[in-house]
Motif scaffolding. Structure first.
Motif, PDB file in Angstrom:
ATOM      1  N   ILE A 461       0.837  -1.209   0.000  1.00 29.09           N
ATOM      2  CA  ILE A 461       0.000   0.000   0.000  1.00 29.09           C
ATOM      3  C   ILE A 461       0.868   1.253   0.000  1.00 29.09           C
ATOM      4  N   GLU A 462       1.876   1.269   0.892  1.00 29.09           N
ATOM      5  CA  GLU A 462       2.727   2.455   1.031  1.00 29.09           C
ATOM      6  C   GLU A 462       3.489   2.750  -0.258  1.00 29.09           C
ATOM      7  N   ALA A 463       3.838   1.701  -0.991  1.00 29.53           N
ATOM      8  CA  ALA A 463       4.649   1.869  -2.197  1.00 29.53           C
ATOM      9  C   ALA A 463       3.924   2.611  -3.312  1.00 29.53           C
ATOM     10  N   ILE A 464       2.575   2.514  -3.327  1.00 28.92           N
ATOM     11  CA  ILE A 464       1.827   3.073  -4.461  1.00 28.92           C
ATOM     12  C   ILE A 464       0.951   4.262  -4.093  1.00 28.92           C
ATOM     13  N   LYS A 465       0.892   4.634  -2.824  1.00 30.77           N
ATOM     14  CA  LYS A 465      -0.080   5.657  -2.423  1.00 30.77           C
ATOM     15  C   LYS A 465       0.337   7.052  -2.892  1.00 30.77           C
ATOM     16  N   ASP A 466      -0.662   7.920  -3.029  1.00 26.15           N
ATOM     17  CA  ASP A 466      -0.382   9.335  -3.276  1.00 26.15           C
ATOM     18  C   ASP A 466       0.364   9.898  -2.070  1.00 26.15           C
ATOM     19  N   ASN A 467       1.250  10.852  -2.317  1.00 24.35           N
ATOM     20  CA  ASN A 467       1.996  11.483  -1.229  1.00 24.35           C
ATOM     21  C   ASN A 467       2.758  10.439  -0.408  1.00 24.35           C
ATOM     22  N   VAL A 468       3.563   9.640  -1.094  1.00 24.77           N
ATOM     23  CA  VAL A 468       4.306   8.562  -0.438  1.00 24.77           C
ATOM     24  C   VAL A 468       5.170   9.128   0.692  1.00 24.77           C
ATOM     25  N   CYS A 469       5.172   8.412   1.818  1.00 28.04           N
ATOM     26  CA  CYS A 469       5.936   8.845   3.000  1.00 28.04           C
ATOM     27  C   CYS A 469       7.202   8.006   3.101  1.00 28.04           C
TER      28      CYS A 469
END
Length: 583
Positions: A461-469
């Motif tokens: 999920i984290e790899a593809i989300k908008d505004n990656v953290c």
């Protein structure tokens, strides 16, 4: 009169206590008195009316027919109308009540009455010279389209038999119906958009589900882009539709879509001098907040504060933003300003609890956050689960985790994962955050297989989300590496470990592409490229390792804000290792 005042005030108190049946009883009594008294008070009348409608919406179940629930008030609405007609000046203020009555009749299905009240309201709004009533007129016109559509449907249904008996030419009838369809669907869509709240906190008529949000997004997005192209951003229908669509986008964390569209909508609305200027400022502030750009967010909220009357919801948002900035005194000030009059007591309590935790008082923070969780649970229990309940549950889980009460932390985090998947979808950033927290809990419980499962899901999920953290991304990455390199896993040998790391190459590539296209290419990005290269070494993909090390070293050399010489040296050593393996 004193009984009426006490009745309304007592109803307000019961509302804040979430005792809806008691509040409704007081409001109903107060409405009867207010509707018939000499010198009727329009403000009080409308506050009572809206309170009653809100209660019926808040406690509505999917099987409930709200028309039947509200029909019993038709008599009192008519009494109020006749009283206002005879005793109050017929101006824009009276028009507002007629509009509310028209909306009420739309819900109860009395379209003749709705038509009459909305028509009267429009007439009064057009004559009003003390303020701009154009947006109110537009809202009434949209509702009139809805009324006309439903009245025509009723006429068509009642006339089916006679139409068939006359044996009208089928092709000509079909042509007429088809030529009418586009106008009707637009009218229905605009009415649907205007009369619905698409934010999670406003969704009190039906269960909050990911499927319903996706369906709304698809339909309203398509409609918005079509009317935007034909009418432009100066058109009020277009702006109404955008801000409703924004509610869906922000709930689904479509931050790239929000950012892109606001780059056009925000400047257009800033030129205006009406409600859309404030809405645009608020929308941009919410977007910046979700992007963790808190300095920009608070600046926008402060600009908004100068333009609107005192607002509990604005104060709550400012409290959360000041808290995120570490300005704890200002956060406390704004949460306390919001608490007495807020309709979202859970959100303010949650803010006060998190504020206490940030000040180092985790034990004292826990009961406050638990109260917020129970408030949301009570508010939405008639519909099932709510993402707002899950958000408060996540805060409770993190506090239990800090207090080393791991079973309780696991319970709330696992529940949050389940609710977020149902309400926001498997790939929502909210699901990713909850899975990471649950993974952290399992790590501290030494349940490594369970932790690994949650981290792997969170990484995707984290790899593809908008505004990656980058911070979250690297924390998840390092946790996965740590589990695989634990003493127990090491016993399985190098070849087995390489096989275990190869499945992560796909998620590494997704994260790399996301960072490459959405973040500044600086030393921060380079740290992730270095981590990715190290994993490629572990998986035996030395070509990718060499490429990522090379990119990382270039960015480290260009970084001026800090000394990256140690990082460059580490990259060079590992680069040589990977290069030797490659050749």
């Amino acid at each position: 009169y004193q009984r009426r005042v006490r009745g309304k005030e007592l109803g307000d108190v019961y509302m804040d206590m979430n005792e809806l049946d008691k509040a409704l009883h007081q409001y109903e009594k107060a409405y009867e008195i207010e509707a018939t008294k000499d010198k009727v008070d329009l403000v009080t009348l409308m506050e009572i009316h809206n309170g009653i409608v809100k209660i019926h919406n808040d406690r509505r179940k999917p099987s409930t027919d709200i028309r039947k629930d509200l029909k019993r008030y038709e008599g009192i609405v008519e009494k109020a109308y006749n009283n206002i007609k005879q005793t109050v000046k017929q101006d824009g203020n009276a028009g507002v009540y007629y509009k509310i009555a028209g909306e009420f009749y739309c819900v109860t299905g009395d379209y003749e009455k709705a038509l009459g009240r909305l028509d009267e309201a429009i007439g009064l709004f057009r004559k009003e010279k003390s303020c701009d009533c154009s947006s109110l007129i537009k809202q009434c016109e949209v509702l009139l389209n809805f009324v006309f559509t439903n009245m025509e449907k009723s006429t068509q249904i009642s006339g089916v038999d006679s139409t068939l008996q006359k044996q009208t030419n089928e092709s000509s009838v079909q042509e007429t119906v088809e030529s009418d369809t586009t106008d009707k669907s637009d009218a229905q869509m605009q009415a649907y958009i205007l009369m619905n709240d698409f934010s999670p906190s406003g969704n009190l008529d039906a269960p909050e589900t990911f499927d319903s949000q996706i369906n709304n997004e698809e339909q309203i997005e398509k409609y918005y882009y079509r009317i935007k192209k034909s009418k432009g951003l100066e058109n009020e229908d277009v702006l109404i539709t955008f801000f409703k669509l924004f509610e869906i986008w922000i709930g689904l964390y479509r931050l790239n879509k929000c950012d892109k569209e606001l780059s056009e909508v925000y400047p257009a609305c800033k030129m205006r001098d009406d409600q859309y200027k404030v809405k645009a400022i608020q929308a941009l502030a919410f977007t910046r907040w979700k992007q963790s750009r808190f300095v920009e967010a608070i600046s926008l909220f402060e600009e908004m504060e100068k333009l609107v009357p005192p607002s509990a919801s604005l104060y709550e948002n400012m409290g959360h933003t000041f808290n995120s900035l570490g300005r704890h005194e200002k956060a406390e000030e704004y949460f306390n300003k919001a608490l007495p009059s807020t309709s979202n007591r859970g959100g303010v309590l949650l803010g006060l609890g998190l504020l206490k935790d940030r000040r180092g008082h985790t034990k004292e923070a826990l009961p406050i956050c638990l109260e917020a969780y129970e408030w949301y649970k009570s508010k939405f229990q008639h519909l099932g689960d709510s993402s707002l309940m899950a958000k408060s549950g996540m805060s409770v889980s993190k506090l239990y985790h800090k207090l080393n009460q791991l079973k309780e932390a696991e319970k709330y985090a696992a529940e949050a994962v389940e609710i977020f998947v149902k309400t926001c979808g498997e790939t929502s950033p909210l699901v990713g955050n909850a899975r990471k927290e649950l993974g952290d809990v399992y790590m501290d419980m030494n349940e490594l297989d369970k932790a690994l499962h949650q981290y792997e899901k969170a990484y995707e999920i984290e790899a593809i989300k908008d505004n990656v953290c980058l911070v979250s991304l690297m924390e998840i990455h390092n946790a996965i590496i740590k589990i695989h390199l634990s003493d127990e896993k090491k016993k399985q040998g190098l070849a087995t470990l390489q096989q275990r790391f190869r499945p992560y190459e796909d998620v590494l590539e997704k994260a790399y592409q996301n960072i490459k296209t959405s973040l500044p290419q600086d030393g921060n990005s380079a740290v992730y490229y270095k981590l990715a290269a190290e994993l490629y070494c572990l998986s035996g993909n030395y070509q990718k390792a060499v490429t990522r090390f090379d990119e990382a070293m270039t960015l480290f050399r260009n970084e001026k804000s800090c000394d990256c010489s140690d990082l460059i040296q580490e990259c060079q050593t590992l680069y040589q290792f990977a290069f030797s393996k490659l050749h």
